[in-house]
Motif scaffolding. Structure first.
Motif, PDB file in Angstrom:
ATOM      1  N   ILE A  17       2.085   7.615  -6.579  1.00 59.67           N
ATOM      2  CA  ILE A  17       1.299   8.562  -7.213  1.00 59.67           C
ATOM      3  C   ILE A  17       2.158   9.814  -6.965  1.00 59.67           C
ATOM      4  O   ILE A  17       2.022  10.543  -8.290  1.00 59.67           O
ATOM      5  CB  ILE A  17       0.324   8.805  -5.993  1.00 59.67           C
ATOM      6  CG1 ILE A  17      -0.622   7.640  -5.768  1.00 59.67           C
ATOM      7  CG2 ILE A  17      -0.519  10.248  -6.312  1.00 59.67           C
ATOM      8  CD1 ILE A  17      -1.746   7.869  -4.698  1.00 59.67           C
ATOM      9  N   PHE A  18       3.204   9.990  -6.463  1.00 61.36           N
ATOM     10  CA  PHE A  18       4.027  11.027  -6.595  1.00 61.36           C
ATOM     11  C   PHE A  18       5.404  10.848  -7.348  1.00 61.36           C
ATOM     12  O   PHE A  18       5.996  11.583  -7.810  1.00 61.36           O
ATOM     13  CB  PHE A  18       4.544  11.698  -5.129  1.00 61.36           C
ATOM     14  CG  PHE A  18       3.197  11.920  -4.340  1.00 61.36           C
ATOM     15  CD1 PHE A  18       2.483  13.040  -4.449  1.00 61.36           C
ATOM     16  CD2 PHE A  18       2.667  11.045  -3.346  1.00 61.36           C
ATOM     17  CE1 PHE A  18       1.266  13.397  -3.739  1.00 61.36           C
ATOM     18  CE2 PHE A  18       1.502  11.215  -2.597  1.00 61.36           C
ATOM     19  CZ  PHE A  18       0.807  12.471  -2.859  1.00 61.36           C
ATOM     20  N   SER A  19       5.903   9.670  -7.170  1.00 55.08           N
ATOM     21  CA  SER A  19       6.964   9.476  -7.762  1.00 55.08           C
ATOM     22  C   SER A  19       7.145   7.812  -8.063  1.00 55.08           C
ATOM     23  O   SER A  19       7.185   6.891  -7.385  1.00 55.08           O
ATOM     24  CB  SER A  19       8.372   9.530  -7.001  1.00 55.08           C
ATOM     25  OG  SER A  19       9.580   8.940  -7.523  1.00 55.08           O
ATOM     26  N   GLY A  71       0.818  -1.220  -0.068  1.00 50.91           N
ATOM     27  CA  GLY A  71       0.012   0.200   0.167  1.00 50.91           C
ATOM     28  C   GLY A  71       0.802   1.224  -0.020  1.00 50.91           C
ATOM     29  O   GLY A  71       0.599   2.360  -0.790  1.00 50.91           O
ATOM     30  N   TRP A  72       1.932   1.279   0.740  1.00 48.50           N
ATOM     31  CA  TRP A  72       2.799   2.359   0.647  1.00 48.50           C
ATOM     32  C   TRP A  72       3.475   2.794  -0.414  1.00 48.50           C
ATOM     33  O   TRP A  72       3.495   3.828  -0.923  1.00 48.50           O
ATOM     34  CB  TRP A  72       3.866   2.137   1.803  1.00 48.50           C
ATOM     35  CG  TRP A  72       4.880   3.129   2.140  1.00 48.50           C
ATOM     36  CD1 TRP A  72       6.280   3.114   1.914  1.00 48.50           C
ATOM     37  CD2 TRP A  72       4.773   4.627   2.475  1.00 48.50           C
ATOM     38  NE1 TRP A  72       6.880   4.417   2.102  1.00 48.50           N
ATOM     39  CE2 TRP A  72       5.780   5.307   2.519  1.00 48.50           C
ATOM     40  CE3 TRP A  72       3.326   5.133   2.783  1.00 48.50           C
ATOM     41  CZ2 TRP A  72       5.803   6.686   2.492  1.00 48.50           C
ATOM     42  CZ3 TRP A  72       3.524   6.776   2.955  1.00 48.50           C
ATOM     43  CH2 TRP A  72       4.594   7.339   2.968  1.00 48.50           C
ATOM     44  N   SER A 129       8.657   4.640  -6.191  1.00 48.40           N
ATOM     45  CA  SER A 129       7.915   3.408  -5.908  1.00 48.40           C
ATOM     46  C   SER A 129       8.661   2.123  -6.250  1.00 48.40           C
ATOM     47  O   SER A 129       8.547   1.140  -5.632  1.00 48.40           O
ATOM     48  CB  SER A 129       6.528   3.454  -6.493  1.00 48.40           C
ATOM     49  OG  SER A 129       5.860   2.376  -6.283  1.00 48.40           O
ATOM     50  N   GLU A 130       9.074   2.243  -7.737  1.00 49.49           N
ATOM     51  CA  GLU A 130       9.716   0.900  -8.237  1.00 49.49           C
ATOM     52  C   GLU A 130      10.939   0.674  -7.525  1.00 49.49           C
ATOM     53  O   GLU A 130      11.181  -0.514  -7.088  1.00 49.49           O
ATOM     54  CB  GLU A 130      10.030   1.298  -9.625  1.00 49.49           C
ATOM     55  CG  GLU A 130       8.696   1.170 -10.493  1.00 49.49           C
ATOM     56  CD  GLU A 130       8.077  -0.157 -10.666  1.00 49.49           C
ATOM     57  OE1 GLU A 130       8.828  -1.261 -10.289  1.00 49.49           O
ATOM     58  OE2 GLU A 130       7.040  -0.207 -10.738  1.00 49.49           O
TER      59      GLU A 130
END
Length: 357
Positions: free
Chosen positions: A97-99, A90-91, A103-104
């Motif tokens: 959403i922002f980066s 989830g985090w 995230s990856e």
């Protein structure tokens, strides 16, 4: 995994104690055989000791069976853990959403640190330890069975000889009865003292011979009974050793099949992780809108051709892998069925969580 380690240590101790008890009973049987050779007829192999061995062996096998089912549970849990590794948390989704890059990076870092493969290797290692334990026990069982079977074979031959001698003796004793009766009849009607005395002397010799043969018959019967008792005890112990060996082989087969399945799972997890990473990289490359020149296009075409060739090879290998995996699963189904039949109560207790009842 601390519980597994404790259970393995307990199993090692139980196997060691069982082997000592098994060797003790075999030794007692060998001692009984030696006494019989020395002419002693008071042979007793305690049934209580055999019952103790059975009780201890049942406890040992139950503990190992529980261990094996625990390994199965942990292995089954990998599927969920692996799915979680492949998908974003989830985090990570929120950060995306922002980066997207951040995230990856977070997901790839989590995948690198994931210990599913280490855990799987640890399970395979523990399976191997238990297999070695069971194979050691199986070797002892077969060695003891060979010893007792050898003793039994000699004893069976000896009893056959004693029974043959006994039958011959009985026939000789029965053959003397008419002679004794005939002499007694002659004595009863004989009028001459000298002739009567001679007949009585002959009767005395026959009676003495008869009594001696009857005594020999009693000795032979006692020996036959002793041998018979020894044979029955020996047969019981050989049957026990055979049954124990059969149980060990079921457990070994179950573990070895499970280990093969875990190796397949290990390969599948590794390949899937690599594929997931490759797909991520491919998506990222696809999203980079970079203009290419002729050389780059040529290079990419070459790479594409090589990639297609590699993909074809991978697909061919995948077919072989799937055939092997299917064979392993079929073997596991058969192994699990044998295991469930042998340890029905333990499986029921495990499946229904009936501990402490």
């Amino acid at each position: 995994m601390a519980d597994f380690n404790t259970q393995i240590q307990q199993s090692q101790q139980q196997v060691s104690e069982a082997q000592a008890q098994i060797e003790a009973i075999t030794s007692r049987i060998e001692t009984a055989r030696a006494k019989m050779k020395a002419g002693e007829s008071d042979i007793d192999i305690e049934n209580a000791s055999l019952d103790d061995v059975h009780a201890h062996t049942d406890l040992m096998n139950a503990n190992i069976a529980e261990l094996i089912m625990g390994l199965d549970d942990v292995t089954a849990g990998f599927s969920k853990e692996f799915d979680e590794m492949r998908s974003k948390t989830g985090w990570e989704t929120f950060v995306g959403i922002f980066s997207k890059g951040k995230s990856e990076a977070m997901r790839q870092e989590r995948m690198r640190e994931a210990s599913v493969q280490d855990k799987l290797q640890d399970l395979i290692s523990k399976s191997d330890v238990i297999v070695q334990l069971l194979e050691g026990q199986l070797t002892v069982l077969n060695e003891q069975k060979t010893k007792v079977s050898g003793n039994l074979e000699g004893t069976l031959d000896e009893r056959e000889m004693v029974v043959g001698e006994l039958e011959t003796l009985k026939a000789e004793i029965q053959g003397m009865d008419p002679k004794i009766i005939e002499l007694e009849n002659k004595i009863s009607v004989e009028q001459d003292a000298a002739a009567r005395t001679k007949l009585e002397s002959e009767l005395a010799r026959l009676n003495e011979q008869y009594n001696e043969m009857v005594q020999q018959e009693q000795v032979k019967i006692a020996k036959s009974q002793t041998l018979e008792r020894y044979i029955e005890k020996g047969k019981t112990w050989v049957d026990s050793l055979q049954n124990q060996a059969a149980t060990q082989m079921v457990l070994i087969n179950k573990l070895q099949t499970d280990t093969k399945q875990r190796v397949v799972l290990y390969d599948a997890l590794t390949s899937s992780l690599k594929t997931a990473q490759q797909q991520d990289v491919a998506h990222q490359i696809n999203e980079i809108g970079v203009e290419t020149d002729q050389k780059a296009q040529t290079a990419m075409a070459a790479i594409g051709s090589a990639t297609n060739q590699r993909m074809a090879e991978m697909m061919e290998k995948h077919e072989d892998h799937m055939v092997f995996a299917r064979e392993v699963l079929e073997a596991k189904a058969k192994s699990d069925e044998r295991f469930a039949r042998r340890f029905e109560k333990i499986v029921e207790k495990h499946d229904k969580n009936l501990y402490g009842g």
